[in-house]
Design a protein around this motif. Structure first.
Motif, PDB file in Angstrom:
ATOM      1  N   LYS A 168       7.106  32.069 -22.779  1.00  0.00           N
ATOM      2  CA  LYS A 168       7.494  31.459 -24.055  1.00  0.00           C
ATOM      3  C   LYS A 168       8.642  30.488 -23.850  1.00  0.00           C
ATOM      4  O   LYS A 168       9.410  30.606 -22.890  1.00  0.00           O
ATOM      5  CB  LYS A 168       7.882  32.527 -25.081  1.00  0.00           C
ATOM      6  N   ILE A 169       8.730  29.537 -24.749  1.00  0.00           N
ATOM      7  CA  ILE A 169       9.895  28.655 -24.786  1.00  0.00           C
ATOM      8  C   ILE A 169      10.996  29.427 -25.499  1.00  0.00           C
ATOM      9  O   ILE A 169      10.837  29.861 -26.635  1.00  0.00           O
ATOM     10  CB  ILE A 169       9.576  27.339 -25.534  1.00  0.00           C
ATOM     11  N   SER A 170      12.110  29.633 -24.803  1.00  0.00           N
ATOM     12  CA  SER A 170      13.164  30.495 -25.329  1.00  0.00           C
ATOM     13  C   SER A 170      14.038  29.779 -26.356  1.00  0.00           C
ATOM     14  O   SER A 170      14.283  28.578 -26.244  1.00  0.00           O
ATOM     15  CB  SER A 170      14.032  30.987 -24.179  1.00  0.00           C
ATOM     16  N   ILE A 196      15.313  38.097 -21.995  1.00  0.00           N
ATOM     17  CA  ILE A 196      14.110  38.593 -21.308  1.00  0.00           C
ATOM     18  C   ILE A 196      13.556  39.840 -21.997  1.00  0.00           C
ATOM     19  O   ILE A 196      12.339  39.997 -22.133  1.00  0.00           O
ATOM     20  CB  ILE A 196      14.356  38.829 -19.785  1.00  0.00           C
ATOM     21  N   VAL A 197      14.455  40.701 -22.490  1.00  0.00           N
ATOM     22  CA  VAL A 197      13.982  41.884 -23.217  1.00  0.00           C
ATOM     23  C   VAL A 197      13.251  41.444 -24.489  1.00  0.00           C
ATOM     24  O   VAL A 197      12.174  41.958 -24.820  1.00  0.00           O
ATOM     25  CB  VAL A 197      15.161  42.845 -23.538  1.00  0.00           C
ATOM     26  N   ASN A 207      10.704  33.714 -19.867  1.00  0.00           N
ATOM     27  CA  ASN A 207      11.211  32.649 -20.733  1.00  0.00           C
ATOM     28  C   ASN A 207      11.278  31.348 -19.961  1.00  0.00           C
ATOM     29  O   ASN A 207      11.723  31.331 -18.806  1.00  0.00           O
ATOM     30  CB  ASN A 207      12.655  32.960 -21.144  1.00  0.00           C
ATOM     31  N   ILE A 208      10.890  30.258 -20.607  1.00  0.00           N
ATOM     32  CA  ILE A 208      11.250  28.939 -20.085  1.00  0.00           C
ATOM     33  C   ILE A 208      12.438  28.464 -20.903  1.00  0.00           C
ATOM     34  O   ILE A 208      12.405  28.468 -22.140  1.00  0.00           O
ATOM     35  CB  ILE A 208      10.087  27.930 -20.189  1.00  0.00           C
ATOM     36  N   TYR A 209      13.505  28.096 -20.194  1.00  0.00           N
ATOM     37  CA  TYR A 209      14.697  27.590 -20.878  1.00  0.00           C
ATOM     38  C   TYR A 209      14.668  26.072 -20.924  1.00  0.00           C
ATOM     39  O   TYR A 209      14.233  25.421 -19.973  1.00  0.00           O
ATOM     40  CB  TYR A 209      15.961  28.071 -20.151  1.00  0.00           C
ATOM     41  N   GLY A 222      14.195  32.465 -16.080  1.00  0.00           N
ATOM     42  CA  GLY A 222      15.403  33.227 -15.804  1.00  0.00           C
ATOM     43  C   GLY A 222      15.707  33.363 -14.323  1.00  0.00           C
ATOM     44  O   GLY A 222      16.874  33.369 -13.920  1.00  0.00           O
ATOM     45  N   GLY A 223      14.674  33.455 -13.496  1.00  0.00           N
ATOM     46  CA  GLY A 223      14.908  33.687 -12.076  1.00  0.00           C
ATOM     47  C   GLY A 223      13.971  32.919 -11.168  1.00  0.00           C
ATOM     48  O   GLY A 223      13.822  33.259  -9.990  1.00  0.00           O
TER      49      GLY A 223
END
Ligand SMILES: *Cc1c(COP(=O)(O)O)cnc(C)c1O
Length: 344
Positions: A168-170, A196-197, A207-209, A222-223
């Motif tokens: 998802k787009i965060s 992420i939770v 998540n995509i930031y 995230g990683g």
């Protein structure tokens, strides 16, 4: 060294205590030489700098067995460089590349029985880190530090095939412009935990930031870094000062150009072009999975599905992943200096 009796193919990505870890201390303005020890516990002040103000940086790399039974690591010089850069950004005294490489080699050799056999897909994950250890209450850098590296056997990232994921787009941001997104620091992960939770609770893998300044450009997850292909021979790599310089991503760029004959386009990538279908395939890249293929991106309910769909990895990501894992495992010739053998 005789292999430990572990159920290699059923290992997860978790912590297993191994026999030895490497520890060095920074006191009176200098690093000591460091040594292997048995004790996996750390005793420190209740007021240690790391506990109060999160002054800590880390690395992640793996040791593994190649097709001819050698134990090796992959490009540890780049981890040494990145740990140096991360440390400098958080006012942590960096360790030398010499000590980093020595600590990697000694830690792997001392735990060689924990290196999973070739073909299991499992690896010995190495976690180097440096943290402020003396009491700090006024906001300032610590005076004393500890460097540690421990090893833990981990299972294959993908069990039963490589499956595309839905991300998802965060709505949360990962890294501010001119902030700490480009270093490997625990603080970047602490603030990602709620995001992420939340994503997992909503059924997304990651998540995509976006870039926090304009929220129009794709940064990373995230990683893991992101890569895309247009399906016409070009690898598109998002560029931003707040993306962590992934060693896997940099290696894949080299592989795409020099092994797969692709063109490389490192540039800003907008959310609009991704959701509008500019790219046929996309992937997350990092040490653990090498490439994890994107299936779908969900932007607040609007979905884009890559041409590979949800059943399998697309041909370009597959080729890149197979070439890089071949280089790592010794079935494809490696560029000079990429594979560093460990003498046990
Ligand atoms: C560690 C990390 C990566 C992946 O880097 P590799 O060197 O390829 O393992 C990507 N993004 C973030 C934020 C990371 O911390």
């Amino acid at each position: 060294m005789e292999k430990k009796n572990l159920d290699w193919s059923n290992l997860t990505f978790g912590y297993t205590k191994t026999d030895k870890r490497f520890v060095a201390n920074y006191t009176n303005g200098a690093w000591d030489n460091g040594a292997l020890i048995d004790d996996d516990m750390i005793v420190m002040s209740e007021c240690a700098g790391v506990l109060q103000y999160a002054q800590t940086v880390f690395e992640g790399l793996k040791a593994y067995e190649t097709v001819d039974g050698k134990i090796v690591t992959f490009r540890p010089d780049l981890n040494a460089q990145r740990l140096h850069d991360s440390a400098v950004r958080l006012e942590i005294p960096p360790i030398s590349e010499e000590m980093f490489i020595r600590s990697v080699k000694e830690t792997v050799a001392a735990n060689a029985g924990f290196v999973p056999p070739y073909g299991t897909g499992a690896t010995l994950y190495l976690r180097p880190y440096i943290f402020g250890i003396n009491p700090v209450i006024g906001v300032k850098p610590a005076e004393d530090y500890q460097y540690r590296i421990f090893a833990t056997p981990v299972g294959p990232y993908f069990k039963g095939g490589v499956n595309p994921i839905v991300v998802k787009i965060s709505d949360f941001d990962r890294a501010a412009p001119h902030g700490t997104g480009c270093i490997k620091a625990g603080l970047n992960y602490a603030m990602s935990l709620h995001a992420i939770v939340t994503a997992h609770n909503e059924g997304f893998a990651e998540n995509i930031y976006l870039d926090p300044q304009t929220r129009t450009k794709i940064e990373e997850t995230g990683g893991a870094n992101l890569i895309f292909t247009d399906g016409k021979g070009t690898l598109i790599v998002p560029k931003s000062g707040s993306i962590l310089p992934s060693i896997t991503r940099r290696s894949l760029v080299y592989v795409a150009e020099h092994y797969c004959g692709m063109k490389i386009d490192e540039r800003e990538v907008t959310l609009e072009e991704v959701m509008g279908g500019a790219f046929s395939e996309g992937g997350l890249c990092g040490t653990a999975a090498v490439i994890s293929p994107l299936g779908k991106i969900n932007d607040h309910g609007k979905e884009f599905t890559f041409s590979n769909g949800m059943e399998e990895m697309g041909p370009v990501m597959t080729k890149l992943r197979e070439t890089l894992t071949g280089i790592q495992m010794g079935t494809v010739e490696a560029p000079e200096g990429w594979i560093v053998p460990i003498e046990c």
